[in-house]
Design an enzyme around this catalytic site. Structure first.
Site, mmCIF file in Angstrom:
data_model
loop_
_atom_site.group_PDB
_atom_site.id
_atom_site.type_symbol
_atom_site.label_atom_id
_atom_site.label_comp_id
_atom_site.label_asym_id
_atom_site.label_seq_id
_atom_site.Cartn_x
_atom_site.Cartn_y
_atom_site.Cartn_z
ATOM 1 N N PRO A 97 0.833 -1.210 0.000
ATOM 2 C CA PRO A 97 0.000 0.000 0.000
ATOM 3 C C PRO A 97 0.867 1.261 0.000
ATOM 4 O O PRO A 97 1.846 1.320 0.746
ATOM 5 C CB PRO A 97 -0.820 -0.113 1.298
ATOM 6 C CG PRO A 97 -0.143 -1.156 2.121
ATOM 7 C CD PRO A 97 0.687 -2.010 1.215
ATOM 8 N N GLY A 101 4.299 3.520 4.993
ATOM 9 C CA GLY A 101 5.491 3.184 5.774
ATOM 10 C C GLY A 101 6.139 1.876 5.378
ATOM 11 O O GLY A 101 7.094 1.435 6.011
ATOM 12 N N LEU A 102 5.629 1.229 4.320
ATOM 13 C CA LEU A 102 6.181 -0.073 3.931
ATOM 14 C C LEU A 102 7.137 0.020 2.739
ATOM 15 O O LEU A 102 7.521 -1.004 2.170
ATOM 16 C CB LEU A 102 5.055 -1.077 3.643
ATOM 17 C CG LEU A 102 4.163 -1.445 4.831
ATOM 18 C CD1 LEU A 102 3.140 -2.507 4.439
ATOM 19 C CD2 LEU A 102 4.978 -1.944 6.018
ATOM 20 N N GLY A 103 7.498 1.224 2.363
ATOM 21 C CA GLY A 103 8.537 1.390 1.334
ATOM 22 C C GLY A 103 8.054 1.186 -0.095
ATOM 23 O O GLY A 103 8.829 0.767 -0.952
ATOM 24 N N SER A 104 6.802 1.507 -0.357
ATOM 25 C CA SER A 104 6.258 1.201 -1.679
ATOM 26 C C SER A 104 7.030 1.905 -2.813
ATOM 27 O O SER A 104 7.351 1.269 -3.827
ATOM 28 C CB SER A 104 4.765 1.501 -1.748
ATOM 29 O OG SER A 104 4.530 2.796 -2.195
ATOM 30 N N ALA A 106 10.170 2.984 -2.930
ATOM 31 C CA ALA A 106 11.514 2.417 -3.118
ATOM 32 C C ALA A 106 11.421 1.029 -3.742
ATOM 33 O O ALA A 106 12.245 0.658 -4.598
ATOM 34 C CB ALA A 106 12.242 2.353 -1.777
ATOM 35 N N ALA A 107 10.403 0.252 -3.356
ATOM 36 C CA ALA A 107 10.270 -1.106 -3.899
ATOM 37 C C ALA A 107 9.959 -1.060 -5.396
ATOM 38 O O ALA A 107 10.498 -1.855 -6.178
ATOM 39 C CB ALA A 107 9.191 -1.870 -3.144
ATOM 40 N N ASP A 148 15.220 3.318 3.104
ATOM 41 C CA ASP A 148 14.218 2.470 2.435
ATOM 42 C C ASP A 148 14.807 1.779 1.204
ATOM 43 O O ASP A 148 14.717 0.553 1.067
ATOM 44 C CB ASP A 148 13.007 3.314 1.992
ATOM 45 C CG ASP A 148 12.147 3.758 3.155
ATOM 46 O OD1 ASP A 148 12.601 3.660 4.311
ATOM 47 O OD2 ASP A 148 11.014 4.214 2.905
#
Ligand code: MEV
Length: 311
Positions: A97, A101-104, A106-107, A148
């Site tokens: 999402p 805060g889950l690094g979307s 950068a991923a 990240d």
């Protein structure tokens, strides 16, 4: 040319978000339950076509606005590989999402760099992949620390200090974490910008809060390397007190943290930029299900249980 795909995981910050921007240490780990995926395929059209499936957007590289992160990472990677950006399409999908805060961001960048390197049959070192993705992080939020893109490119727990060589971390004892989404999308840029303004206004206070956060990250590294799970839980709670003090918590975050504590979590905090996004709770095999259920009952939009292998 054959179509090629590549993926990149999400991430959580265990300790030291925000203070890491001010050169204090932080600890982050990859989260493999969510990921971004890039597919590069040849196309007859001479242009590069970008399909961002989650956003239902399709556009040509040449028509992208100057601040488009997908266009930037495609251009930078082609320049690094010394190939012309022509005759291929980039299709992006992600289960991470955004603004949580889950690094979307950068991923997505790391997945594109990896897929392009594969498509053009080239190898790029993890540090190079991280460095390319860092350029798009600057578009996402101005003054990123680089944590990240680094943890996502390395896919290992890292102890990160801005501007210093990357250190991967050995975790002595397996840890289980419950990640729970407040459901509130909170762009990193806004929280990071607000903290910067507050720091400019009262440097002495903020520097001392960042020092305390840095000390917690250092202590957490020792606890991780010694397998001291109880200490880690206490350090997470202590880190959250400081995150609250710099103004990046929120009522939704606090509701989830209280629920996790009541259900027996060893410690819990927000993870990432805050103001929304995800919280993390340290649990054990006995409390894991109970904490996950409590977080859901308290309004979490999505709950992920992730394990850090030890040894
Ligand atoms: C974002 O995941 C973490 C922050 O510390 C920003 C950064 O490190 O660039 C809030």
């Amino acid at each position: 040319m054959k179509p090629q795909t590549a993926t990149a995981p999400g991430k959580i910050i265990l300790f030291g978000e925000h203070s890491v921007v001010y050169a204090r240490p932080a600890i982050a780990v990859p989260v493999f339950q969510v990921h971004a995926e890039a597919l590069i395929a040849p196309c007859d059209d001479a242009r590069v076509l970008i399909r961002a499936c989650n956003l239902a957007r399709e556009y040509a590289l040449d028509d992208a606005p100057p601040n488009d992160p997908l266009a930037l990472i495609v251009r930078l990677t082609c320049a690094r590989l010394n190939v012309a950006p022509r005759h291929f399409s980039v299709t992006m999908r992600s289960t991470i999402p955004p603004a949580s805060g889950l690094g979307s961001g950068a991923a997505v960048s790391v997945a594109i760099v990896r897929a392009l390197a594969r498509y053009f049959a080239r190898d790029l070192a993890r540090a190079e992949i991280a460095a390319l993705a860092f350029e798009t992080e600057k578009l996402h939020h101005g003054t990123p620390s680089g944590i990240d893109n680094t943890v996502i490119a390395f896919e290992q727990p890292i102890y990160f200090v801005r501007g210093q060589p990357i250190e991967t971390l050995r975790v002595a004892r397996a840890l289980t974490l419950v990640i729970a989404d407040t459901g509130v999308a909170a762009p990193t840029r806004i929280a990071v910008g607000d903290v910067r303004r507050a720091w400019e206004h009262d440097r002495a206070r903020y520097e001392s809060l960042f020092d305390e956060m840095g000390a917690i990250a250092r202590a957490a590294r020792d606890a991780l390397e010694r397998g001291e799970v109880e200490t880690l839980g206490e350090l997470m709670d202590a880190n959250q007190v400081l995150l609250r003090a710099i103004g990046v918590s929120s009522p939704e975050i606090e509701t989830l943290l209280a629920a996790a504590a009541r259900a027996g979590a060893r410690g819990a905090k927000l993870s990432g930029a805050g103001r929304g996004g995800n919280v993390i709770a340290l649990v054990d095999t006995v409390t894991q299900d109970e904490v996950a259920r409590a977080l859901q009952a308290a309004g979490a939009r999505r709950v992920i249980v992730t394990r850090l292998e030890g040894g």
